[in-house]
Design an enzyme around this catalytic site. Sequence first.
Site, PDB file in Angstrom:
ATOM      1  N   GLY A 106       7.887  13.405  30.256  1.00  0.00           N
ATOM      2  CA  GLY A 106       7.126  14.614  31.045  1.00  0.00           C
ATOM      3  C   GLY A 106       5.897  14.834  30.341  1.00  0.00           C
ATOM      4  CE1 TYR A 165       4.248  25.195  25.137  1.00  0.00           C
ATOM      5  CE2 TYR A 165       5.746  25.917  27.008  1.00  0.00           C
ATOM      6  CZ  TYR A 165       4.966  26.176  26.020  1.00  0.00           C
ATOM      7  OH  TYR A 165       4.790  27.706  25.484  1.00  0.00           O
ATOM      8  CD  GLU A 191       1.635  12.223  36.738  1.00  0.00           C
ATOM      9  OE1 GLU A 191       1.385  13.265  37.877  1.00  0.00           O
ATOM     10  OE2 GLU A 191       2.312  12.862  35.849  1.00  0.00           O
ATOM     11  CG  LEU A 198      11.715  15.215  33.289  1.00  0.00           C
ATOM     12  CD1 LEU A 198      10.632  14.342  33.333  1.00  0.00           C
ATOM     13  CD2 LEU A 198      13.100  14.623  33.740  1.00  0.00           C
ATOM     14  CE1 TYR A 238       9.962  32.333  28.015  1.00  0.00           C
ATOM     15  CE2 TYR A 238      11.110  32.752  29.985  1.00  0.00           C
ATOM     16  CZ  TYR A 238      10.066  33.257  29.040  1.00  0.00           C
ATOM     17  OH  TYR A 238       9.509  34.568  28.923  1.00  0.00           O
ATOM     18  CE1 TYR A 274      12.983  29.459  32.773  1.00  0.00           C
ATOM     19  CE2 TYR A 274      14.723  29.699  31.076  1.00  0.00           C
ATOM     20  CZ  TYR A 274      13.700  28.843  31.845  1.00  0.00           C
ATOM     21  OH  TYR A 274      13.468  27.759  31.312  1.00  0.00           O
ATOM     22  CB  VAL A 300       0.025  29.394  33.802  1.00  0.00           C
ATOM     23  CG1 VAL A 300      -0.229  29.040  35.183  1.00  0.00           C
ATOM     24  CG2 VAL A 300      -0.169  30.794  33.566  1.00  0.00           C
ATOM     25  CB  THR A 301       3.381  24.788  33.418  1.00  0.00           C
ATOM     26  OG1 THR A 301       4.867  25.038  33.722  1.00  0.00           O
ATOM     27  CG2 THR A 301       3.190  24.829  32.120  1.00  0.00           C
TER      28      THR A 301
HETATM   29  P1  NAD Z   1       5.395  20.842  33.842  1.00  0.00           P
HETATM   30  O1  NAD Z   1       5.410  21.045  35.350  1.00  0.00           O
HETATM   31  O2  NAD Z   1       3.904  21.142  33.236  1.00  0.00           O
HETATM   32  O3  NAD Z   1       5.455  19.475  33.352  1.00  0.00           O
HETATM   33  C1  NAD Z   1       6.679  18.643  33.752  1.00  0.00           C
HETATM   34  C2  NAD Z   1       6.470  17.264  33.459  1.00  0.00           C
HETATM   35  O4  NAD Z   1       7.704  16.546  34.064  1.00  0.00           O
HETATM   36  C3  NAD Z   1       5.244  16.390  34.162  1.00  0.00           C
HETATM   37  O5  NAD Z   1       4.784  15.529  33.384  1.00  0.00           O
HETATM   38  C4  NAD Z   1       5.822  15.601  35.357  1.00  0.00           C
HETATM   39  O6  NAD Z   1       5.380  14.575  36.000  1.00  0.00           O
HETATM   40  C5  NAD Z   1       7.366  15.390  34.741  1.00  0.00           C
HETATM   41  N1  NAD Z   1       8.033  15.056  35.753  1.00  0.00           N
HETATM   42  C6  NAD Z   1       8.979  15.768  36.782  1.00  0.00           C
HETATM   43  N2  NAD Z   1       9.672  14.949  37.499  1.00  0.00           N
HETATM   44  C7  NAD Z   1       9.868  13.886  36.749  1.00  0.00           C
HETATM   45  C8  NAD Z   1      10.607  12.746  37.171  1.00  0.00           C
HETATM   46  N3  NAD Z   1      11.524  12.561  37.999  1.00  0.00           N
HETATM   47  N4  NAD Z   1      10.229  11.638  36.301  1.00  0.00           N
HETATM   48  C9  NAD Z   1       9.336  11.582  35.139  1.00  0.00           C
HETATM   49  N5  NAD Z   1       8.499  12.657  35.097  1.00  0.00           N
HETATM   50  C10 NAD Z   1       8.812  13.753  35.917  1.00  0.00           C
HETATM   51  O7  NAD Z   1       6.351  21.528  33.075  1.00  0.00           O
HETATM   52  P2  NAD Z   1       6.606  22.502  31.692  1.00  0.00           P
HETATM   53  O8  NAD Z   1       6.511  24.068  32.257  1.00  0.00           O
HETATM   54  O9  NAD Z   1       5.441  22.085  30.707  1.00  0.00           O
HETATM   55  O10 NAD Z   1       7.994  22.336  31.335  1.00  0.00           O
HETATM   56  C11 NAD Z   1       8.396  21.331  30.423  1.00  0.00           C
HETATM   57  C12 NAD Z   1       9.525  21.929  29.352  1.00  0.00           C
HETATM   58  O11 NAD Z   1       9.119  22.860  28.763  1.00  0.00           O
HETATM   59  C13 NAD Z   1      10.587  22.323  30.266  1.00  0.00           C
HETATM   60  O12 NAD Z   1      12.059  22.051  29.563  1.00  0.00           O
HETATM   61  C14 NAD Z   1      10.449  24.034  30.348  1.00  0.00           C
HETATM   62  O13 NAD Z   1      11.836  24.458  30.771  1.00  0.00           O
HETATM   63  C15 NAD Z   1      10.010  24.203  29.107  1.00  0.00           C
HETATM   64  N6  NAD Z   1       9.423  25.349  29.004  1.00  0.00           N
HETATM   65  C16 NAD Z   1       8.413  25.631  29.784  1.00  0.00           C
HETATM   66  C17 NAD Z   1       7.961  27.241  29.557  1.00  0.00           C
HETATM   67  C18 NAD Z   1       6.773  27.684  30.501  1.00  0.00           C
HETATM   68  O14 NAD Z   1       6.375  28.529  30.380  1.00  0.00           O
HETATM   69  N7  NAD Z   1       6.209  26.709  31.200  1.00  0.00           N
HETATM   70  C19 NAD Z   1       8.130  27.872  28.561  1.00  0.00           C
HETATM   71  C20 NAD Z   1       9.103  27.339  27.642  1.00  0.00           C
HETATM   72  C21 NAD Z   1       9.763  26.082  27.687  1.00  0.00           C
END
Ligand code: NAD
Length: 393
Positions: free
Chosen positions: A47, A52, A74, A138, A224, A234, A271-272
């Site tokens: 991911g 992150y 991608e 991921l 999270y 959540y 924000v993602t």
């Molecule tokens: P994001 O949407 O920014 O990134 C997700 C990544 O997963 C991307 O690189 C995407 O290409 C990849 N991906 C998705 N499906 C895929 C697949 N089938 N095969 C290969 N790659 C795949 O997500 P994010 O918000 O950074 O979340 C990442 C982790 O961080 C998650 O576990 C999330 O729960 C955790 N997290 C996020 C937040 C937040 O506020 N965004 C806060 C705390 C924890």
Amino acid sequence: MIVKPRIREFICTTAHPVGCAELVRHRAERLRGLRLDDAPKRVLVIGCSGGYGLATRIVTAFAGGADTIGVSMERAPEPDRTGSAGWYSNRAFEKLAADAGRRAFTHEGDAFSDEMKNRVADTIAEQFGQIDLLVYSLAAPARRHPRTGEVHRAVVKPMVPFSQLKTLDTDHGRVIEVSLGAATGSDLADTIAVMGGEDWALWVDALGGRGLLSPAFRTYNYTYIGADATRPIYGDGTIGRAKAHVEETARSIAERLGEGRARVVALKAIVTQASSAIPILPLYASLLRAVMNDRGGQEDAIDQILRLFRDVDPDCDVDEAGRIRLDEAELAESVQEEIRARWPHVTTESLPRLADFPGYRSEQLGLFGFGVPGIDYSLDVDPMAVTFAERAA
Ligand code: NAD
């Protein structure tokens, strides 16, 4: 072509090649001069292209001096159509890593598949011998199970019905109320299949089975936790249950690999692409931004991940559940008290006063390479090329 944002809700169907590349460069440059000597040197990020995961790849490579392998899903560009933002970010990362003398290999495709696990294992065997760190970051909407072939779709729902939940219509900047029905048993099972820990364990086992994990190997999975405002959807919802499964998985991986070798890391809300899709989170994140702007101490993904590798001892700096916590500023009682106080009063009219929606919106555009300072968005760009903005000498 001239590339403009085409956003509806949380999806943008275009991405700006130069904007995406520049954002990766800005982040890498922020780390210039840092040297984390003890950071892992052979790193796999599942991911890796956004949020992150991208921050992890950037911090481990440019501050930690690591060679990295990244996996993400991608869409490549076509002559008349831009690729996904992550496609440009991956290419930009590879160029910057090469310039810095770091090796970087990226595999694009389905991380849930056996085929991808085998491809990555071959790359590790051929290029690195072993890896010291696997970060599982991921965030996927669906998963085809590699054994059954069944496609599971994650469902973001509470476990009990909620009416009049406030959320933000980000297209129009309006605060609206939504009602959400309770998840069914199969919603929950599907969400756990997609967002729980099973695939993480499959990765560790697939690589471990081929002898590709170094004696110092550790693995992290991001989570999270959140507080009152986000709890219905959540913490207490289907995603929270899936994250609880990730925590159980951390314990079972650690039983096999050794105490502390598999950790869940709790991070702050940012924000993602993934978080924009979760109801309530855009409103909560806009309020949080405003509160943190007032107090100071705003952190982004790079700040959080830098702290993880610079300041945390993963053997000792853990909470009672064995998790590494980097969400303490967000969850500070004074911050949450302020959010609780603002929440009942936030309406479309009071949004500009109580929340930082412009800041949220500009970060959301930034996910797709738009609104980046120093880029002239009226210029023609080639969607097939990954170039950085020209800078005055
Ligand atoms: P994001 O949407 O920014 O990134 C997700 C990544 O997963 C991307 O690189 C995407 O290409 C990849 N991906 C998705 N499906 C895929 C697949 N089938 N095969 C290969 N790659 C795949 O997500 P994010 O918000 O950074 O979340 C990442 C982790 O961080 C998650 O576990 C999330 O729960 C955790 N997290 C996020 C937040 C937040 O506020 N965004 C806060 C705390 C924890």
